[in-house]
Scaffold this motif. Structure first.
Motif, mmCIF file in Angstrom:
data_model
loop_
_atom_site.group_PDB
_atom_site.id
_atom_site.type_symbol
_atom_site.label_atom_id
_atom_site.label_comp_id
_atom_site.label_asym_id
_atom_site.label_seq_id
_atom_site.Cartn_x
_atom_site.Cartn_y
_atom_site.Cartn_z
ATOM 1 N N GLN A 74 -6.930 82.335 24.073
ATOM 2 C CA GLN A 74 -7.045 80.883 24.203
ATOM 3 C C GLN A 74 -8.487 80.450 23.971
ATOM 4 O O GLN A 74 -9.421 81.130 24.380
ATOM 5 N N PRO A 75 -8.679 79.288 23.345
ATOM 6 C CA PRO A 75 -10.050 78.790 23.191
ATOM 7 C C PRO A 75 -10.599 78.364 24.545
ATOM 8 O O PRO A 75 -9.876 77.827 25.380
ATOM 9 N N ARG A 76 -11.848 78.631 24.753
ATOM 10 C CA ARG A 76 -12.480 78.308 26.028
ATOM 11 C C ARG A 76 -12.755 76.814 26.105
ATOM 12 O O ARG A 76 -13.207 76.208 25.140
ATOM 13 N N ALA A 77 -12.483 76.219 27.262
ATOM 14 C CA ALA A 77 -12.700 74.783 27.448
ATOM 15 C C ALA A 77 -14.197 74.496 27.403
ATOM 16 O O ALA A 77 -15.012 75.314 27.813
ATOM 17 N N SER A 78 -14.549 73.301 26.925
ATOM 18 C CA SER A 78 -15.960 72.963 26.812
ATOM 19 C C SER A 78 -16.617 72.798 28.175
ATOM 20 O O SER A 78 -17.785 73.087 28.336
ATOM 21 N N GLN A 79 -15.886 72.349 29.160
ATOM 22 C CA GLN A 79 -16.415 72.180 30.512
ATOM 23 C C GLN A 79 -15.392 72.705 31.512
ATOM 24 O O GLN A 79 -14.184 72.553 31.312
ATOM 25 N N PRO A 80 -15.862 73.298 32.624
ATOM 26 C CA PRO A 80 -14.904 73.756 33.630
ATOM 27 C C PRO A 80 -14.250 72.553 34.314
ATOM 28 O O PRO A 80 -14.826 71.479 34.414
ATOM 29 N N VAL A 81 -13.027 72.751 34.775
ATOM 30 C CA VAL A 81 -12.272 71.679 35.416
ATOM 31 C C VAL A 81 -12.729 71.562 36.864
ATOM 32 O O VAL A 81 -12.859 72.571 37.568
ATOM 33 N N ASN A 82 -12.973 70.369 37.291
ATOM 34 C CA ASN A 82 -13.427 70.088 38.650
ATOM 35 C C ASN A 82 -12.338 70.476 39.655
ATOM 36 O O ASN A 82 -11.151 70.297 39.403
ATOM 37 N N GLY A 83 -12.750 70.996 40.804
ATOM 38 C CA GLY A 83 -11.811 71.408 41.846
ATOM 39 C C GLY A 83 -10.946 70.274 42.349
ATOM 40 O O GLY A 83 -9.773 70.474 42.711
ATOM 41 N N ILE A 84 -11.479 69.077 42.376
ATOM 42 C CA ILE A 84 -10.702 67.921 42.824
ATOM 43 C C ILE A 84 -9.569 67.641 41.841
ATOM 44 O O ILE A 84 -8.439 67.368 42.237
ATOM 45 N N LEU A 85 -9.867 67.760 40.537
ATOM 46 C CA LEU A 85 -8.827 67.548 39.525
ATOM 47 C C LEU A 85 -7.749 68.625 39.609
ATOM 48 O O LEU A 85 -6.563 68.343 39.441
ATOM 49 N N VAL A 86 -8.169 69.855 39.900
ATOM 50 C CA VAL A 86 -7.200 70.945 40.036
ATOM 51 C C VAL A 86 -6.229 70.649 41.174
ATOM 52 O O VAL A 86 -5.012 70.746 41.023
ATOM 53 N N SER A 87 -6.782 70.253 42.326
ATOM 54 C CA SER A 87 -5.907 69.955 43.467
ATOM 55 C C SER A 87 -5.029 68.740 43.178
ATOM 56 O O SER A 87 -3.875 68.686 43.601
ATOM 57 N N GLN A 88 -5.561 67.777 42.433
ATOM 58 C CA GLN A 88 -4.769 66.600 42.066
ATOM 59 C C GLN A 88 -3.607 67.001 41.158
ATOM 60 O O GLN A 88 -2.468 66.556 41.361
ATOM 61 N N VAL A 89 -3.862 67.867 40.169
ATOM 62 C CA VAL A 89 -2.813 68.321 39.254
ATOM 63 C C VAL A 89 -1.736 69.067 40.028
ATOM 64 O O VAL A 89 -0.534 68.833 39.836
ATOM 65 N N LEU A 90 -2.147 69.953 40.921
ATOM 66 C CA LEU A 90 -1.169 70.715 41.709
ATOM 67 C C LEU A 90 -0.320 69.793 42.585
ATOM 68 O O LEU A 90 0.890 69.975 42.719
ATOM 69 N N GLU A 91 -0.955 68.797 43.179
ATOM 70 C CA GLU A 91 -0.232 67.869 44.052
ATOM 71 C C GLU A 91 0.736 67.009 43.244
ATOM 72 O O GLU A 91 1.873 66.784 43.657
ATOM 73 N N LEU A 92 0.310 66.534 42.074
ATOM 74 C CA LEU A 92 1.200 65.733 41.227
ATOM 75 C C LEU A 92 2.378 66.569 40.745
ATOM 76 O O LEU A 92 3.496 66.069 40.624
ATOM 77 N N ASN A 93 2.148 67.853 40.486
ATOM 78 C CA ASN A 93 3.231 68.740 40.081
ATOM 79 C C ASN A 93 4.225 68.922 41.232
ATOM 80 O O ASN A 93 5.437 68.942 41.006
ATOM 81 N N LYS A 94 3.730 69.025 42.452
ATOM 82 C CA LYS A 94 4.619 69.147 43.617
ATOM 83 C C LYS A 94 5.490 67.904 43.774
ATOM 84 O O LYS A 94 6.609 67.982 44.267
ATOM 85 N N GLN A 95 4.956 66.755 43.349
ATOM 86 C CA GLN A 95 5.705 65.511 43.451
ATOM 87 C C GLN A 95 6.744 65.381 42.342
ATOM 88 O O GLN A 95 7.530 64.440 42.331
ATOM 89 N N GLY A 96 6.749 66.325 41.388
ATOM 90 C CA GLY A 96 7.777 66.352 40.359
ATOM 91 C C GLY A 96 7.436 65.578 39.090
ATOM 92 O O GLY A 96 8.330 65.279 38.306
ATOM 93 N N LEU A 97 6.172 65.254 38.865
ATOM 94 C CA LEU A 97 5.800 64.525 37.657
ATOM 95 C C LEU A 97 5.768 65.467 36.463
ATOM 96 O O LEU A 97 5.497 66.661 36.594
ATOM 97 N N ALA A 98 6.024 64.909 35.280
ATOM 98 C CA ALA A 98 6.005 65.678 34.039
ATOM 99 C C ALA A 98 4.565 65.985 33.645
ATOM 100 O O ALA A 98 3.619 65.306 34.076
ATOM 101 N N ILE A 99 4.391 67.001 32.795
ATOM 102 C CA ILE A 99 3.049 67.410 32.367
ATOM 103 C C ILE A 99 2.338 66.274 31.648
ATOM 104 O O ILE A 99 1.144 66.052 31.837
ATOM 105 N N GLU A 100 3.079 65.520 30.821
ATOM 106 C CA GLU A 100 2.472 64.395 30.097
ATOM 107 C C GLU A 100 1.946 63.343 31.071
ATOM 108 O O GLU A 100 0.862 62.793 30.885
#
Length: 123
Positions: A74-100
């Motif tokens: 995989q190509p390496r991301a230009s910047q690391p993802v912030n921990g707050i965004l990671v927790s937000q993505v995980l929480e939104l996934n738990k709520q059943g939202l689509a990836i888009e």
């Protein structure tokens, strides 16, 4: 006689002057007390707001995201993802939202969202 009268007048003058000086000290003390009270209230209000934000993001005070080496394919991301965004993505996934939808809400690319979800937040 004249010297005693002059001394009496000077004494009365200083007594009257001391009455005015006491009032100015009380005024300054009152202003300092009001200022310290205001600062104390604002500090407490900021602490409450910070606690609410931490609770909304469900972060612990010593929250750290585990770092993982990027996969060679995989190509390496230009910047690391912030921990707050990671927790937000995980929480939104738990709520059943689509990836888009998660991608739109978190301002991350769909590939970054998929990567976070597959690694469980260890980016």
């Amino acid at each position: 006689m004249e010297l005693s009268i002059i001394l009496m007048i000077v004494g009365i003058f200083f007594i009257i002057l001391s009455l005015f000086l006491r009032d100015s000290h009380k005024k300054v003390e009152k202003e300092v007390e009001d200022l310290s009270l205001t600062i104390f209230q604002e500090t407490n209000q900021l602490k409450r707001r910070l606690k609410i934000v931490e609770e909304e993001l469900m972060l612990e005070p010593n929250f750290q995201v585990a770092k993982k080496k990027p996969l060679p394919a995989q190509p390496r991301a230009s910047q690391p993802v912030n921990g707050i965004l990671v927790s937000q993505v995980l929480e939104l996934n738990k709520q059943g939202l689509a990836i888009e939808e998660i991608s739109r809400l978190s301002t991350l690319s769909e590939e970054q969202v998929r990567q976070i979800l597959t690694t469980g937040g260890a980016v």
